[in-house]
Design a protein around this motif. Structure first.
Motif, short mmCIF file in Angstrom:
data_model
loop_
_atom_site.label_atom_id
_atom_site.label_comp_id
_atom_site.label_asym_id
_atom_site.label_seq_id
_atom_site.Cartn_x
_atom_site.Cartn_y
_atom_site.Cartn_z
N VAL C 58 0.83 -1.20 0.00
CA VAL C 58 0.00 0.00 0.00
C VAL C 58 0.87 1.26 0.00
CG1 VAL C 58 -1.63 1.32 1.37
CG2 VAL C 58 -1.94 -1.14 1.09
N VAL C 59 1.93 1.23 0.80
CA VAL C 59 2.81 2.41 0.89
C VAL C 59 3.42 2.70 -0.47
CG1 VAL C 59 5.01 3.21 1.81
CG2 VAL C 59 3.32 2.23 3.34
N GLY C 62 0.78 3.68 -3.00
CA GLY C 62 0.23 4.97 -2.59
C GLY C 62 1.20 6.10 -2.88
N PHE C 63 2.44 5.89 -2.48
CA PHE C 63 3.40 6.99 -2.67
C PHE C 63 3.63 7.29 -4.14
CE2 PHE C 63 7.67 8.56 -3.47
CZ PHE C 63 7.58 9.76 -2.80
N GLY C 65 1.89 6.34 -6.69
CA GLY C 65 0.66 6.76 -7.34
C GLY C 65 0.40 8.24 -7.11
N TYR C 66 0.69 8.68 -5.88
CA TYR C 66 0.50 10.09 -5.57
C TYR C 66 1.56 10.95 -6.27
CZ TYR C 66 0.69 14.41 -2.91
OH TYR C 66 0.73 15.73 -2.56
N ARG C 69 0.91 11.16 -10.05
CA ARG C 69 -0.50 11.16 -10.47
C ARG C 69 -0.68 12.05 -11.70
NH1 ARG C 69 0.65 14.56 -6.83
NH2 ARG C 69 -0.39 16.55 -6.47
#
Lengths: 41, 182, 274
Positions: C58-59, C62-63, C65-66, C69
């Motif tokens: 997830v990290v 998430g990272f 992907g952010y 983005r």
């Protein structure tokens, strides 16, 4: 270090091989460290 | 390797060996990796790759533009230098021509002056010669007249009494003659 | 077992309470399942290891992907950091070991590097305090993935015969040497390689975690109002802190080396030995 001093432009490749060598040599020592835990009770 | 590990795990019953590789953990690890790999490879990394490529293109384009500008500048410089060289050549040609002109003018002036001087000298010499000739003629005439007068006087008063005076007159006349001859 | 402190977390074992030093052992790598279920006859145990593993997933997603983005040409903030990571993998690992033709392996190696690093990194994160890669199954999984990537890749790229010929008969060696060299190359490339690939990472993380645990336990065990207690505990505690910093370095280094080796294997599969 000498190799880097002699050919600074090859720093990347030398560093890479250096770390690789460290890792390969170090692995033996670590396997030695871990074996007692693996085969000990 | 796998069998080796499970063998080890089977040995100790209460606590599995640290080298145990339970199949469920293997599968879970595989799933975790596949999620990361799939997510990154499919959704995340292509975006950044495109961006980086674009940036690289942009930078390359910028470099190209800079190269072109440099070339242009070099061309302008070359042209300028060519012009400069042409101007310099022209200047030196003009200078050479001017020098030649100057020499010619000086020479001409000198010649003119020389000829003028020669004319002046010639006329002066001619005048001098004329004057001299005139003076000589006048003098000769005067001296002759003077001599005649003197001779009249000498002859009139004591011509007969002194032979010495007669000698003086004779020599005087001879002198006069010699001077006239000169 | 007498290993009370770490295993049970109880504070009863102490230097002057007539208790031997509870040296932490392999049992600190055992975790009870918080959830168990069975799929197709195989029991899955969800424990701290599994949770941290998926937390890492997830990290990472998430990272990045952010960070990526909406990638901009002029990066700022998280995109800068993400790009640094991407360029490190691309220029520092892929292009130097494989060359420009290895660009399509960037996502593969990128995933490995950051997954291994974050999993290692849990070892120094307060609250997590467990490098997930010190659970042998995890590095084994990764090593197997690398192995089943580079071997078929080599066969595909160089042909079955060519691939094995290149590995078993390295060029530029006197013919007689092949008697000695061929078995060694065969064993070292196909058996020892994946094994050491997994064990190197595992042993590093295992040993590092054990070391940290030992000094942390010692700091607690020795703590008392006496000269020995204060000195010993303080020394152990500062060593534990120092080693935590050192571990953070080792974790990054091991992640790098794991990825580098994966890249070297893939590179050796792509082009013949030089």
């Amino acid at each position: 270090m000498q190799a880097i001093a002699r050919q600074p432009e090859a720093y990347g490749i030398i560093r890479q091989n250096m770390l690789l060598g460290f890792a390969l040599a170090e692995a033996l020592a670590l396997i030695g460290f871990v074996v007692p835990f693996v085969f000990g009770t | 390797m796998f069998e080796f590990a499970t063998l080890l795990a089977a040995e100790s019953e209460e606590m599995p060996s640290v080298l145990a590789v339970p199949l469920d953990e293997l599968i879970i690890g595989l799933i975790a990796f596949l999620i990361v790999f799939g997510g990154l490879a499919k959704f995340v990394l292509p975006k950044i790759k495109v961006t980086l490529d674009e940036r690289a293109n942009l930078i390359e384009g910028g470099l190209e533009r800079a190269g072109k500008a440099e070339e242009e500048a070099a061309a302008v410089l070359a042209e300028y230098q060519k012009q400069l060289a042409g101007a310099r050549e022209e200047a030196s040609a003009i200078r050479t021509a001017a020098q030649a002109d100057r020499t010619a003018i000086i020479e001409e002036a000198r010649n003119e002056a020389r000829s003028a001087a020669a004319v002046v000298t010639a006329s002066a010499e001619a005048a001098m010669a004329a004057e001299r000739a005139q003076a000589v003629a006048a003098l000769t005439r005067q001296v002759g007249e003077l001599a005649l007068t003197l001779a009249d006087k000498v002859v009139g008063e004591a011509l007969a009494n002194d032979a010495r005076v007669a000698a003086t007159v004779d020599s005087f006349i001879a002198d006069l003659e010699r001077a006239a001859a000169n | 077992m007498a290993f009370g402190v770490v295993a049970s977390g109880g504070p009863e074992c102490h230097l002057f309470s007539g208790c031997g030093f509870p040296a932490p052992g392999a049992e600190i790598f055992q975790f009870d399942a918080v959830l168990s279920f069975t799929i197709g006859g195989l029991a899955f145990n969800i424990s701290k290891v599994t949770i941290l593993l998926f937390l890492a997933v997830v990290v990472i997603l998430g990272f990045f992907g952010y960070a990526f983005r909406k990638p901009k040409l002029v990066p700022r903030g998280a995109q800068n950091v993400g790009e640094l990571g991407y360029l490190f993998i691309r220029d520092g690992i892929v292009r130097e070991t494989i060359g420009k033709g290895g660009d399509k392996f960037i996502p593969f190696l990128f995933s490995f590097f950051f997954l291994v690093w974050i999993l290692n990194f849990w070892g120094v994160v307060p609250g997590a305090q467990l490098p997930v890669t010190s659970i042998f199954a995890i590095p084994v999984t990764f090593a197997i993935i690398v192995y089943v990537t580079w071997v078929p890749l080599g066969i595909y790229k160089q042909g079955f015969v060519g691939f094995f010929k290149n590995i078993m008969f390295p060029p530029g060696v006197p013919k007689a040497m092949y008697i000695l060299l061929t078995p060694i190359e065969l064993i070292s490339n196909f058996l020892v390689r994946p094994f050491t690939h997994a064990v190197r990472l595992f042993a590093n993380m295992f040993a590092g975690h054990l070391l940290l645990a030992t000094f942390s336990v010692a700091a607690f065990y020795l703590l008392s109002f006496s000269v020995i207690g204060i000195l010993g505990s303080a020394a152990s505690f500062s060593l534990a802190v120092l080693l935590t910093g050192f571990e953070a370095f080792i974790q990054a280094l091991q992640a790098y080396i794991f990825t580098l080796l994966a890249a070297v294997y893939i590179g050796s599969a792509l082009h013949a030995e030089h």
